[in-house]
Write a protein that holds these residues in place. Structure first.
Motif, mmCIF file in Angstrom:
data_model
loop_
_atom_site.group_PDB
_atom_site.id
_atom_site.type_symbol
_atom_site.label_atom_id
_atom_site.label_comp_id
_atom_site.label_asym_id
_atom_site.label_seq_id
_atom_site.Cartn_x
_atom_site.Cartn_y
_atom_site.Cartn_z
ATOM 1 N N TYR A 122 0.829 -1.203 0.000
ATOM 2 C CA TYR A 122 0.000 0.000 0.000
ATOM 3 C C TYR A 122 0.864 1.254 0.000
ATOM 4 C CZ TYR A 122 -3.881 -3.153 0.606
ATOM 5 O OH TYR A 122 -4.793 -4.138 0.413
ATOM 6 N N HIS A 123 0.222 2.387 -0.259
ATOM 7 C CA HIS A 123 0.944 3.615 -0.564
ATOM 8 C C HIS A 123 0.489 4.762 0.335
ATOM 9 C CE1 HIS A 123 2.925 6.538 -3.174
ATOM 10 N NE2 HIS A 123 1.797 7.189 -3.334
ATOM 11 N N SER A 124 1.451 5.546 0.811
ATOM 12 C CA SER A 124 1.135 6.774 1.550
ATOM 13 C C SER A 124 1.785 7.951 0.840
ATOM 14 C CB SER A 124 1.687 6.696 2.972
ATOM 15 O OG SER A 124 0.987 5.726 3.719
ATOM 16 N N ASP A 125 1.044 9.045 0.766
ATOM 17 C CA ASP A 125 1.582 10.241 0.111
ATOM 18 C C ASP A 125 1.996 11.275 1.141
ATOM 19 O OD1 ASP A 125 1.509 10.007 -2.811
ATOM 20 O OD2 ASP A 125 -0.592 9.507 -2.445
ATOM 21 N N ASN A 126 3.080 11.962 0.847
ATOM 22 C CA ASN A 126 3.490 13.049 1.738
ATOM 23 C C ASN A 126 4.067 14.213 0.947
ATOM 24 O OD1 ASN A 126 5.902 11.544 1.305
ATOM 25 N ND2 ASN A 126 5.440 10.356 3.120
ATOM 26 N N PRO A 133 -3.921 15.562 -5.518
ATOM 27 C CA PRO A 133 -4.307 14.235 -6.018
ATOM 28 C C PRO A 133 -3.592 13.930 -7.347
ATOM 29 C CG PRO A 133 -6.231 15.435 -5.237
ATOM 30 C CD PRO A 133 -5.079 16.413 -5.243
ATOM 31 N N HIS A 134 -3.086 12.708 -7.489
ATOM 32 C CA HIS A 134 -2.292 12.352 -8.672
ATOM 33 C C HIS A 134 -2.602 10.926 -9.119
ATOM 34 C CE1 HIS A 134 -0.111 11.721 -4.912
ATOM 35 N NE2 HIS A 134 0.526 10.701 -5.471
ATOM 36 N N SER A 135 -2.354 10.637 -10.393
ATOM 37 C CA SER A 135 -2.654 9.287 -10.892
ATOM 38 C C SER A 135 -1.381 8.467 -11.102
ATOM 39 C CB SER A 135 -3.475 9.349 -12.176
ATOM 40 O OG SER A 135 -2.850 10.179 -13.106
ATOM 41 N N THR A 136 -0.204 9.104 -11.147
ATOM 42 C CA THR A 136 1.055 8.351 -11.197
ATOM 43 C C THR A 136 1.734 8.479 -9.831
ATOM 44 O OG1 THR A 136 1.310 8.799 -13.543
ATOM 45 C CG2 THR A 136 3.278 8.082 -12.375
ATOM 46 N N HIS A 137 1.804 7.365 -9.123
ATOM 47 C CA HIS A 137 2.381 7.367 -7.778
ATOM 48 C C HIS A 137 3.766 6.731 -7.809
ATOM 49 C CE1 HIS A 137 -1.442 8.301 -5.646
ATOM 50 N NE2 HIS A 137 -2.005 7.629 -6.630
ATOM 51 N N LEU A 138 4.645 7.212 -6.934
ATOM 52 C CA LEU A 138 5.951 6.579 -6.760
ATOM 53 C C LEU A 138 5.862 5.696 -5.521
ATOM 54 C CD1 LEU A 138 9.034 6.250 -7.255
ATOM 55 C CD2 LEU A 138 9.358 8.238 -5.788
HETATM 56 ZN ZN ZN Z 1 1.273 8.954 -4.480
#
Ligand code: ZN
Ligand code: ZN
Ligand code: ZN
Length: 221
Positions: A122-126, A133-138
């Motif tokens: 799973y992914h967390s954004d910071n 909000p974005h559709s390409t996540h690292l």
């Molecule tokens: Zn992300």
């Protein structure tokens, strides 16, 4: 803990990329050479783990003693300082992820379940990604980019805790040299120099508290 550095493919410019899966950081130089140690600046936090599913967590707070000078917060768990990572299942969360929650909640954005297509974690954004909000996540576990259909913001902590909205007062506070920030994640209480203003005056300019903290923390990802 020692780095575990893996080859993860090439950049668009053809540079070979390496990634450390232990410290969630890249491990290559400008020319694409593999480094012996990854670029993580605070590797020691990964040596101290707290399982937040197996322990009775009543309170999670972050404190920035003076956010104008230092953007690394202290983590306070059940009223004690904790210098390490918060973990459960295969999620590993750092102070950066907690700062990300502050930003998402301050911007009143939904936190969603986002999963990497490559490693399935799973992914967390910071940083700025926590309020954009974005559709390409690292993916910070495997270092690869993945796409989702609709733009969103991920949070692993929001998968196990109900994180309330931040309530602020309609008030303007003047900030001089010191800006103490205390955020109680599970209560939704944000204190700025021990008050909860929605606007601040900083360097003779009045700004919304959201914009003020977005700007300060945008690069903390
Ligand atoms: Zn992300
Ligand atoms: Zn490493
Ligand atoms: Zn991944």
């Amino acid at each position: 803990m020692k780095c575990n550095i893996e080859y993860i493919g090439k950049s668009r410019q053809g540079i070979t990329k390496y990634y450390c899966t232990v410290h969630k950081s890249f491990a290559y130089d400008k020319l694409g050479n593999k480094l012996n140690k990854c670029l993580c600046k605070d590797k020691e936090i990964y040596d101290n783990k707290l399982n937040i599913k197996e322990n009775n967590i009543k309170s999670i707070k972050i404190i920035y003693e003076n956010i104008i000078e230092n953007v690394i917060p202290k983590i306070i768990i059940n009223d004690s300082i904790f210098n390490g990572t918060l973990e459960y299942d295969d999620c590993i969360l750092t102070y950066k992820d907690l700062g990300g929650i502050l930003l998402s909640k301050l911007n009143d954005l939904p936190l969603e379940l986002v999963k990497c297509n490559h490693c399935k974690r799973y992914h967390s954004d910071n940083g700025k990604f926590a309020y954009t909000p974005h559709s390409t996540h690292l993916c910070l576990y495997c270092g690869r980019l993945f796409r989702v259909k609709e733009k969103n913001i991920g949070s692993e902590l929001a998968m196990i805790f109900d994180i309330p909205k931040i309530k602020l007062k309609d008030k303007t506070l003047k900030i001089n040299d010191c800006c103490y920030i205390e955020y109680d994640i599970l209560k939704g209480i944000l204190l700025i120099n021990n008050e909860s203003p929605n606007k601040v005056i900083f360097k003779d300019k009045e700004v919304d508290i959201t914009e003020f903290l977005n700007n300060i923390l945008e690069n903390e990802f």
